[in-house]
Design an enzyme around this catalytic site. Structure first.
Site, short mmCIF file in Angstrom:
data_model
loop_
_atom_site.label_atom_id
_atom_site.label_comp_id
_atom_site.label_asym_id
_atom_site.label_seq_id
_atom_site.Cartn_x
_atom_site.Cartn_y
_atom_site.Cartn_z
N GLU A 168 -8.10 5.84 14.50
CA GLU A 168 -7.82 4.29 14.51
C GLU A 168 -7.19 4.18 15.86
O GLU A 168 -6.27 4.84 16.24
CB GLU A 168 -7.01 3.97 13.37
CG GLU A 168 -7.51 3.86 11.98
CD GLU A 168 -6.31 3.42 10.95
OE1 GLU A 168 -5.69 2.55 11.46
OE2 GLU A 168 -6.51 3.73 9.68
N ARG A 208 1.07 -1.31 0.03
CA ARG A 208 -0.14 -0.03 0.05
C ARG A 208 0.90 1.26 0.05
O ARG A 208 2.15 1.20 0.25
CB ARG A 208 -0.90 -0.07 1.37
CG ARG A 208 -0.21 0.14 2.59
CD ARG A 208 -1.45 0.13 3.51
NE ARG A 208 -0.96 0.40 5.15
CZ ARG A 208 -1.40 0.60 5.94
NH1 ARG A 208 -2.77 0.37 5.91
NH2 ARG A 208 -0.68 1.04 7.06
N GLU A 210 -3.19 -8.00 6.48
CA GLU A 210 -3.90 -7.54 7.72
C GLU A 210 -4.91 -8.44 8.17
O GLU A 210 -5.73 -8.43 9.04
CB GLU A 210 -4.45 -6.13 7.86
CG GLU A 210 -3.36 -5.30 7.69
CD GLU A 210 -3.79 -3.83 7.61
OE1 GLU A 210 -3.29 -3.00 8.33
OE2 GLU A 210 -4.74 -3.45 6.97
N PHE A 232 -4.85 -11.12 10.31
CA PHE A 232 -4.82 -11.18 11.66
C PHE A 232 -4.87 -9.99 12.70
O PHE A 232 -4.25 -10.08 13.90
CB PHE A 232 -3.35 -12.23 12.20
CG PHE A 232 -3.81 -13.61 11.74
CD1 PHE A 232 -4.86 -14.43 12.20
CD2 PHE A 232 -3.06 -14.34 10.61
CE1 PHE A 232 -5.16 -15.74 11.94
CE2 PHE A 232 -3.45 -15.46 9.98
CZ PHE A 232 -4.21 -16.06 10.68
N HIS A 233 -4.85 -8.73 11.88
CA HIS A 233 -5.22 -7.46 12.46
C HIS A 233 -6.83 -7.64 13.09
O HIS A 233 -7.53 -8.00 12.50
CB HIS A 233 -5.13 -6.52 11.70
CG HIS A 233 -5.13 -5.15 12.57
ND1 HIS A 233 -6.06 -4.55 13.29
CD2 HIS A 233 -4.02 -4.41 12.72
CE1 HIS A 233 -5.60 -3.55 13.81
NE2 HIS A 233 -4.44 -3.15 13.49
N ASN A 275 -4.79 7.79 3.83
CA ASN A 275 -4.63 7.20 4.93
C ASN A 275 -3.20 7.28 5.55
O ASN A 275 -2.32 6.57 4.68
CB ASN A 275 -5.11 5.76 4.92
CG ASN A 275 -5.22 4.90 5.98
OD1 ASN A 275 -5.91 4.99 6.96
ND2 ASN A 275 -4.19 3.89 6.24
N GLU A 276 -3.02 7.48 6.83
CA GLU A 276 -1.61 7.56 7.27
C GLU A 276 -0.79 8.00 6.25
O GLU A 276 0.54 7.21 5.87
CB GLU A 276 -1.31 6.20 7.64
CG GLU A 276 -2.48 5.56 8.93
CD GLU A 276 -2.13 4.35 9.46
OE1 GLU A 276 -2.34 3.87 10.73
OE2 GLU A 276 -1.17 3.52 8.76
N TRP A 301 1.51 -6.73 13.36
CA TRP A 301 2.88 -6.23 12.95
C TRP A 301 4.04 -6.25 14.06
O TRP A 301 4.96 -5.76 13.69
CB TRP A 301 2.68 -5.05 12.36
CG TRP A 301 1.83 -3.83 13.20
CD1 TRP A 301 0.54 -3.80 12.92
CD2 TRP A 301 2.40 -3.09 14.18
NE1 TRP A 301 0.10 -2.78 13.62
CE2 TRP A 301 1.35 -2.26 14.54
CE3 TRP A 301 3.39 -2.67 14.84
CZ2 TRP A 301 1.23 -1.23 15.40
CZ3 TRP A 301 3.47 -1.76 15.79
CH2 TRP A 301 2.45 -1.10 15.95
#
Length: 671
Positions: free
Chosen positions: A310, A113, A358, A360-361, A151-152, A318
């Site tokens: 967020e 990303r 992501e 497993f986020h 985003n970020e 991570w």
């Protein structure tokens, strides 16, 4: 504009990615679960570009229209993102030049990303087009209450070293310095014969066979921050040109030590200050790091609430070991941010992804679904924030204590070769914040150029780079009656990362009235006692008090080659004082804090109970006392009077705060 976003309620919800899930069966269930949880806001479209613009200028809006219609019918507001965090594959294929280049001159490849360079003209064209099209289609939609650029920004692409970046850096340098001679002086290019003949010689600092000029590296850091801000402005302006009138923001990423950009320069461009924040599972006191970051978000602009865009419902994906949050921890973290001035607590993300990077986020709805402890806690949190909605629009009560933390100063320390390469400069700021918070002082964390007039106690830990103007402002604060504490490694270099000669601490030498002759990092594991009983580790300095100085020695080094020399000093300055702490204190910081707090004559503004974080928000003549019990035993907080909003009970006197619980008192009898 924040009031238009919150509309008398705290925002609650998170990133929603309907494109990841089958419309049949899942979308309707999402809406039902959102209503059950009390979700009133979702962030939509962050990674949806490839689903909206399926090929160059070929658009598919219908599925997005349906998703927005479902949310609107359910009364759920939308924070609509420009999806520029996720350039589509067709764009990377046709214009690979937009993909960032690393320090070795190698262009990255698609597959992640933030695959764009902020200096690429082609990127400017495509990113503003998608923003404009979204604004034209949804700019007046009643469900869209907030716009979210990208985003970020810079979270994965802060620095790019491509030819377009070099060209943009040259133009930036020309604007900053005016002439090549001025640049050569600012960067000290006489060292190693690195003098530039013209701006045509200036490039991005690609990797070389040796160390590189720290002034050059810091300048590139500043340029990269400005380039990201310009990208935000381009997309924002495209939205405005398309008719968007609702507030526009982006999610900043502050940390204890620094950030991807110099956000103090961004705040005036944001209609709502919004941040992302993720704690580290390995940190046994991660709630203290959270408090520091929240104080930083508040300190950027004391005139308005901010927004937590967020955070994580449970585990992230991570870190080395991604342990989930303990029962109650998600609630404490959410309420803690709100206590420190946030007008909402949003998550990444609504439904945990089944695939992708992501997967497993955590999400508000975990892989196991709604019949889980985690989702039950989400539902309970939504109900709790509904009961706390009256605090929306209020501000954290003014404080007399501030910690100065500057992002470019952190960059300056990190760039180039230093006396101590494994020293986390930011650690001292967090330590001071923890010690002051434990005394009920609720410190703000402010940039170096902030207005210091409201503060009686100002801590300056590790302000390695500082301008003459900012150093002078700290001197004026001391002369005006404040206690100013300068910590070690402050004032060493100017804003161009050049050492200030004449003795340490450079810009603050005259203010504190001492001269540092030699920086004295300590061997790994070494500890040096001070005459006060404190103990130094990692860092010390060879100081002297020059003849005629009014600086008094508060503590001296008691052993080793610095024995008998000053370690901590205090000098009266006008109506105030200036302290210098030359050592990194492994022990004894608490006693020092007691001394400087007494010197500043500041007192607790909230109840002080061990393990219970207390913060007050105010609006007009109304106030709310937030109490977060971070311990595993119940606590009693004295002096509470009013209505406790989490239970609805009237309270007078001692308030019982169960282990791991939060309590919020609408106070009476306090003006």
């Amino acid at each position: 504009m924040t009031a238009r976003v919150t509309d008398g309620a705290l925002l609650f919800g998170g990133d929603y990615n309907p494109e990841q899930w089958p419309e049949a069966g899942v979308w309707e269930e999402d809406i039902a679960l959102m209503r059950e949880a009390g979700v009133n806001t979702v962030t939509l479209g962050v990674f949806a570009w490839a689903f909206l613009e399926v090929d160059d200028d070929v658009w598919d809006w219908e599925w997005f229209d349906r998703s927005i219609a479902l949310l609107h019918a359910a009364g759920i507001g939308i924070d609509l993102a420009t999806p520029t965090a996720a350039p589509p594959g067709w764009l990377h294929r046709t214009h690979p030049e937009i993909i960032p280049t690393d320090r070795h001159g190698h262009r990255f490849h698609p597959g992640g990303r933030l695959g764009w360079c902020a200096s690429q003209p082609v990127w400017h064209e495509y990113s503003t087009r998608i923003a404009r099209r979204l604004g034209q289609r949804y700019g007046q939609h009643p469900a869209v209450r907030l716009w979210h650029v990208g985003n970020e920004l810079g979270g994965g692409n802060r620095l790019c070293y491509c030819d377009a970046s070099s060209a943009a850096f040259r133009q930036w340098a020309r604007r900053r310095y005016g002439t090549i001679d001025a640049l050569n002086r600012a960067w000290g290019t006489a060292v190693w014969g690195l003098r530039y003949r013209s701006f045509d010689d200036v490039t991005a600092p690609l990797a070389s066979e040796s160390g590189q000029n720290p002034s050059w590296l810091l300048a590139f850091d500043r340029f990269a921050s400005d380039a990201l801000l310009e990208q935000y402005r381009r997309e924002r302006d495209a939205l405005r040109a398309a008719g968007v009138t609702t507030p526009i923001t982006t999610n900043l990423m502050p940390t204890v030590g620094g950030s991807v950009a110099d956000y103090a320069d961004w705040i005036d461009d944001l209609d709502v200050v919004a941040i992302d924040h993720y704690t580290r599972a390995a940190d046994p006191h991660r709630e203290r790091e959270l408090a520091f970051v929240a104080s930083r978000a508040r300190g950027w602009d004391r005139t308005r609430p901010w927004l937590l865009m967020e955070h994580a419902a449970a585990a992230v994906n991570w870190q080395p070991r991604n342990t989930p949050k303990a029962p109650g921890e998600m609630t404490r973290h959410s309420v803690q941010h709100i206590a420190h001035g946030a007008d909402g607590a949003l998550f990444f993300q609504w439904r945990a992804s089944a695939s992708g990077v992501e997967q497993f986020h955590s999400g508000m709805v975990p892989h196991a679904g709604a019949q889980t402890r985690q989702f039950r806690e989400v539902v309970a949190l939504g109900a709790l924030l509904g009961r706390l909605g009256e605090v929306a629009g209020s501000l954290v009560a003014p404080t007399e204590t501030a910690i100065v933390a500057d992002i470019p100063a952190q960059w300056a320390w990190e760039e180039g070769q230093k006396p101590l390469h494994d020293h986390p400069l930011e650690r001292a700021g967090r330590q001071w914040h923890e010690a002051l918070s434990a005394r009920g002082l609720v410190p703000d964390v402010v940039p170096a150029r902030a207005d210091l007039s409201p503060y009686r106690l100002i801590l300056v830990p590790g302000l390695y780079a500082v301008s003459d103007a900012d150093a002078a402002a700290l001197g004026r604060a001391a002369a005006g009656g404040a206690t100013v504490v300068i910590g070690c490694l402050s004032g060493i270099v100017d804003p161009e990362n050049r050492v200030r000669t004449g003795g340490y601490p450079g810009a603050f030498r005259d203010l504190v009235g001492v001269i540092g002759e030699e920086l004295h990092p300590l061997p790994d594991g070494a500890r040096v006692p001070l005459s006060s009983g404190a103990v130094a580790a990692h860092w010390a300095e060879r100081l002297r008090v020059p003849p005629g100085s009014e600086a008094a020695v508060v503590a001296a080094y008691a052993q080793g080659p610095l024995a008998g020399l000053p370690a901590i000093t205090r000098r009266t300055v006008g109506a105030g004082s200036a302290w210098y702490v030359s050592a990194d204190l492994a022990e004894g910081l608490d006693a020092l804090v007691t001394d400087v707090v007494a010197d500043a004559r500041v007192t607790a503004s909230v109840p002080v109970v061990a393990g219970v974080e207390a913060v007050r928000r105010v609006s007009g003549d109304r106030s709310w006392l937030f109490l977060i019990n971070h311990t595993d035993t119940a606590r009693f907080v004295p002096g509470a009077e009013g209505t406790e909003l989490t239970t609805g009970a009237d309270v007078t006197g001692d308030l019982h705060v169960p282990a791991g619980a939060v309590r919020v008192v609408r106070e009476t009898g306090r003006r």
